[in-house]
Design a protein around this motif. Structure first.
Motif, short mmCIF file in Angstrom:
data_model
loop_
_atom_site.label_atom_id
_atom_site.label_comp_id
_atom_site.label_asym_id
_atom_site.label_seq_id
_atom_site.Cartn_x
_atom_site.Cartn_y
_atom_site.Cartn_z
N PHE A 272 0.82 -1.21 0.00
CA PHE A 272 0.00 0.00 0.00
C PHE A 272 0.86 1.26 0.00
N PHE A 273 2.10 1.14 0.44
CA PHE A 273 2.96 2.31 0.43
C PHE A 273 3.12 2.88 -0.97
N PHE A 276 0.23 5.04 -1.59
CA PHE A 276 0.35 6.21 -0.73
C PHE A 276 1.34 7.21 -1.31
N LEU A 279 -0.04 8.91 -4.20
CA LEU A 279 -1.06 9.85 -3.73
C LEU A 279 -0.39 11.14 -3.24
N LEU A 380 17.34 7.77 12.88
CA LEU A 380 15.89 7.93 12.84
C LEU A 380 15.35 7.23 11.60
N PHE A 381 15.13 5.92 11.71
CA PHE A 381 14.65 5.16 10.57
C PHE A 381 13.23 5.58 10.22
N LEU A 383 12.28 8.29 8.76
CA LEU A 383 12.00 9.72 8.85
C LEU A 383 11.45 10.26 7.54
N ARG A 385 9.57 8.69 5.36
CA ARG A 385 8.15 8.34 5.24
C ARG A 385 7.31 9.23 6.14
N ILE A 386 7.83 9.50 7.34
CA ILE A 386 7.10 10.37 8.26
C ILE A 386 6.94 11.74 7.62
N ALA A 389 4.26 11.74 5.04
CA ALA A 389 2.92 11.77 5.64
C ALA A 389 2.59 13.16 6.14
N VAL A 390 3.57 13.81 6.78
CA VAL A 390 3.33 15.17 7.30
C VAL A 390 3.04 16.11 6.14
N LEU A 392 1.75 15.40 3.28
CA LEU A 392 0.41 15.17 2.74
C LEU A 392 -0.66 15.81 3.63
N ILE A 393 -0.49 15.67 4.95
CA ILE A 393 -1.48 16.29 5.85
C ILE A 393 -1.46 17.80 5.68
N MET A 396 -3.18 18.87 2.54
CA MET A 396 -4.63 18.77 2.64
C MET A 396 -5.19 19.91 3.48
#
Lengths: 453, 356
Positions: A272-273, A276, A279, A380-381, A383, A385-386, A389-390, A392-393, A396
């Motif tokens: 699913f990544f 994502f 996206l 910081l594994f 990071l 991806r985090i 995600a941030v 994308l938020i 939005m």
């Protein structure tokens, strides 16, 4: 005349890009950049195809990794060389699949040896078959869109994607997919930069033609208002399923090329990544814009490839400094923006809290910087991806239209007449509007205003 | 099939009831949030994961010296109470003071006198996870109020992704054992028709705790003023607002309740399966969502029913047809798609019951 100019300019750009890539491939030190570009192209194909459903048709589809997976596995099986099919390497693959699902054998059986001798020709055929297989599934996945809307539909596409992702591990399907061991030793030809570039250009060409065709207009009509579109004679069922089919085709091709790029596929390659990630890319670039999809993909891929330094071991204090510093910066930026927008109150309590926490974090790190907890190197594994995600938020929340919105980069935009320079027609209109003799209403308004004051 | 005895049936019944009640608890969170703001809270599975991890870390705690314990109590309690106050209501004085005092004294005693057992861990985790749920709503979803539903869904997916990866970063990516030294883990036996049924106390405890939580939730929703406000908001947020309901507060409250239930489910899931890891919320989350859809999303009894139905189907299908074991997870998705396609209103239709 304008069209000829635009076509020539496009051709020149493609040639220039090709020349640039040629120079890059000749440079010995540019290996990393070449593979990054290849990834941008391959993911770009997938992003553009996802953009057709999510941006142009306006249906949130979350099952794109399923289409790519099908393309990847089909390509892998078809072009897998003879020695990689030996039972030792492909233990779970059934005898039948090992013997019969071989493009090489098919072609030689048909007497088309000249095709079978060329890896590139085989890849073209394999990618087409992969795209066709994926588009068949896309055709099926498209049908729920006739009954469902909005987030329910999104969940159904997600469900389809996840089912497709889970299937290769199950014993029955493992006879074709080799289960969790995956398929290794796929020739890397189609994952090379020239392949990726060519398919990428063809994809852009196809989708930009599609966007401004009657089909593209129909898709956008469905996005804006289904009922109105139907009333104008757009066949909803036909266009929705068509969009899914087309999109899945290109996703399948991209999946096949990605498999060739990695030279292997297994059950973890297309999770699913992937969806994502795409996206994030299309949301960042702007849903509905092909240019945006490419731009977004480029940014995201480059962050993923060149963001490796973020996950190197550093003393933990660095992380806290960065976090505190970023929070303070965000605080300052908020102050600036809100002042510029003349918002009152300029800062709300939550902003002060945010800034205060950032400041305390920064100061505390400064004071205790020699504490062993902070000086010990930490990695910081995840990071990147985090961060994705941030991002994308934040998109939005603060800029839902992304970088490009729905606009496309075009020659018209670059060389066309500027919107600020009025055309002759507009000048005539302005003249008419500002001339009281020609426009009696104007004088009345003026008089009315004077009378009132 | 041929050696499927009554004893195995009973054993499966226990397993199915446990799994079903866990799904039901998680599904309630999905269904309540969907009922109020029409958002599929993708990150709910990660809230569930956080619940399990909070309990995991709470149980590593050893008794603290009283001064440290006092400091921790004041700090943590302050944050928790602040959030609760913001969510519940700003002006109902005495009850809050009593609640606060109980929490303070309780957690202080807890921290100083004994190591944290699983019951305390469960309570602590429920409290902390509730705060996490409220923060998630306030940070990620509240700024998007009134945005298109697709944007909210994308945000929810991003939040889920964020929490998964932060979880991997902070808690470590590997699977950790969650073993509790209680009498609950002892194997109990039961003789039925000449065969022995093996089960543990946990298998009985999970449905029992679930039943208690459901009872409390039901009382809260049907009898309290806030519950009434929640039902009103679920029916029509705008009108509820006109009638003086603080809709933002109600939404926070919904997230709080959902997260509390998810935390309970998370801790019990960890107890049942004996392990925690940062991606543990993925599958239970999506299955609980399936359960909510089966029951009819938006309906509370529907979520419970759906959870139980899914639990029973999953356990019995795998037990009766061992060949399908590998398709266990596929099955949930197939069911999800079929229900959404052919009966989107679920078993208990949306119109028949009140939504919360």
């Amino acid at each position: 005349m304008m069209r000829t100019r635009n076509t020539l300019l496009t051709l020149a750009t493609v040639l220039l890009a090709a020349l640039g890539i040629y120079i890059l491939t000749q440079l010995p030190s540019a290996g990393g950049l070449v593979s990054a570009l290849t990834l941008v192209f391959i993911w770009g194909i997938a992003a553009i195809s996802l953009n057709l459903i999510n941006g142009q048709l306006g249906i949130l589809s979350l099952g794109h990794h399923g289409f790519m997976l099908i393309g990847g596995y089909v390509t892998a099986l078809l072009v897998l060389p003879e020695q990689e099919r030996s039972p030792f390497r492909t233990r779970l693959l059934s005898e039948w699949a090992r013997e019969n699902l071989d493009l090489d054998k098919w072609l030689r059986g048909l007497g088309l040896d000249f095709l079978a001798n060329s890896m590139d020709a085989k890849f073209i055929i394999a990618l087409l078959i992969a795209g066709a297989a994926a588009s068949l599934v896309g055709f099926i996945v498209g049908f729920p869109s006739l009954r469902l809307k909005g987030d329910y539909l999104a969940i159904v596409t997600f469900g389809f994607g996840e089912i497709i992702r889970l299937l290769p591990s199950t014993p029955e399907v493992a006879r074709f997919t080799n289960g969790p061991l995956g398929i290794k030793g796929i020739p890397a030809d189609a994952g090379s930069i020239w392949w990726a570039f060519t398919v990428f250009v063809l994809t852009i060409f196809f989708f930009s033609r599609l966007k401004y065709s009657s089909y593209g207009r129909a898709f956008e009509g469905i996005r804006e208002d289904e009922i109105a579109a139907e009333a104008m004679g757009v066949n909803l069922a036909y266009h929705k399923v068509l969009a899914f089919t087309i999109s899945a085709f290109f996703a399948g091709v991209a999946g096949g090329m990605y498999a060739s790029y990695l030279q292997s596929v297994d059950t973890q390659t297309f999770n699913f990544f992937v969806t994502f990630f795409l996206l994030v890319a299309i949301s960042l670039g702007g849903l509905g814009s092909i240019t945006g999809a490419i731009l977004g993909t480029a940014i995201v891929v480059l962050v993923r490839i060149y963001g490796g330094f973020l996950e190197q071991p550093y003393p933990l204090s660095y992380a806290f400094y960065t976090l505190g510093g970023l929070m303070l910066l965000a605080f300052g930026f908020t102050y600036y923006i809100r002042t510029a927008r003349r918002l009152r109150p300029v800062l709300e309590p939550k902003h002060y809290w945010f800034g205060a926490i950032g400041g305390v974090l920064f100061l505390a790190t400064l004071i205790f910087q020699n504490h062993p907890f902070l000086t010990e190197p930490q990695q910081l594994f995840g990071l990147r991806r985090i961060l994705l995600a941030v991002v994308l938020i934040l998109i939005m929340i603060y800029r839902r239209e992304g970088i490009m919105g729905r606009a496309e980069l075009s020659w018209q935009m670059l060389f066309g007449p500027r919107a600020v320079t009025p055309t002759d027609e507009q000048r005539a209109q302005d003249a008419w509007l500002s001339n009281p003799e020609l426009n009696p209403g104007l004088r009345e308004d003026k008089e009315g205003e004077n009378g009132a004051s | 099939m041929e050696n499927y005895t009554l004893a195995r049936g009973v054993q499966d019944f226990f397993n199915a009831l446990t799994l079903g009640s866990l799904y039901a608890l998680i599904a309630l969170g999905y269904t309540m949030v969907y009922g109020i703001i029409r958002l599929i809270n993708f990150a709910h599975g990660e809230i569930f994961m956080l619940g399990a991890f909070f309990a995991f870390y709470a149980m590593l705690f050893t008794p603290l010296p009283w001064a440290v314990a006092l400091l921790v109590t004041v700090l943590v309690g302050g944050v928790v109470l602040g959030v609760l106050r913001a969510v519940l209501s700003a002006s109902s004085g005495s009850r809050q003071i009593i609640l606060g005092a109980v929490i303070f004294i309780g957690s202080f005693l807890l921290l100083t006198f004994r190591a944290v057992g699983w019951v305390e861990a469960l309570l602590i985790s429920m409290l902390l996870t509730a705060v996490a749920g409220v923060l998630l709503e306030a940070i990620a979803y509240r700024p998007l109020r009134g945005a298109p539903r697709e944007s909210m869904l994308i945000t929810a997916i991003a939040a889920s992704f964020f929490l998964q990866n932060v979880g991997q970063l902070i808690f470590g990516p590997r699977i950790q054992g969650f073993t509790v030294e209680t009498s609950l883990n002892q194997v109990l036996t039961l003789n039925i028709g000449g065969d022995t049924v093996y089960f543990t106390g946990i298998l009985l405890l999970v449905p029992a705790i679930t039943a208690v939580l459901l009872f409390i939730l039901n009382r809260f929703i049907t009898q309290s003023r806030l519950g009434k406000a929640m039902r009103a908001t679920a029916q029509d947020a705008e009108v509820a607002q006109m009638m003086g309901v603080n809709v933002n507060q109600i939404i926070s409250l919904t997230f709080l309740i959902g997260a509390t239930l998810a935390a309970a489910a998370g801790v019990m899931y960890a107890l049942r399966f004996g392990q925690v890891h940062p991606l543990m919320g993925l599958l239970p989350g999506i299955k609980a969502f399936t359960a909510a859809v089966i029951g009819g999303i938006g309906s509370l009894p529907g979520a419970v029913l759906g959870g139980l139905v899914l639990g029973f189907i999953e356990i019995y299908v795998v037990s009766l047809f061992p060949a399908l074991t590998a398709y266990r997870d596929v099955f949930a998705f197939v069911l999800l798609i079929l229900i959404l396609l052919f009966r989107p209103s679920g078993l208990i239709g949306e119109d028949l019951t009140e939504k919360v």
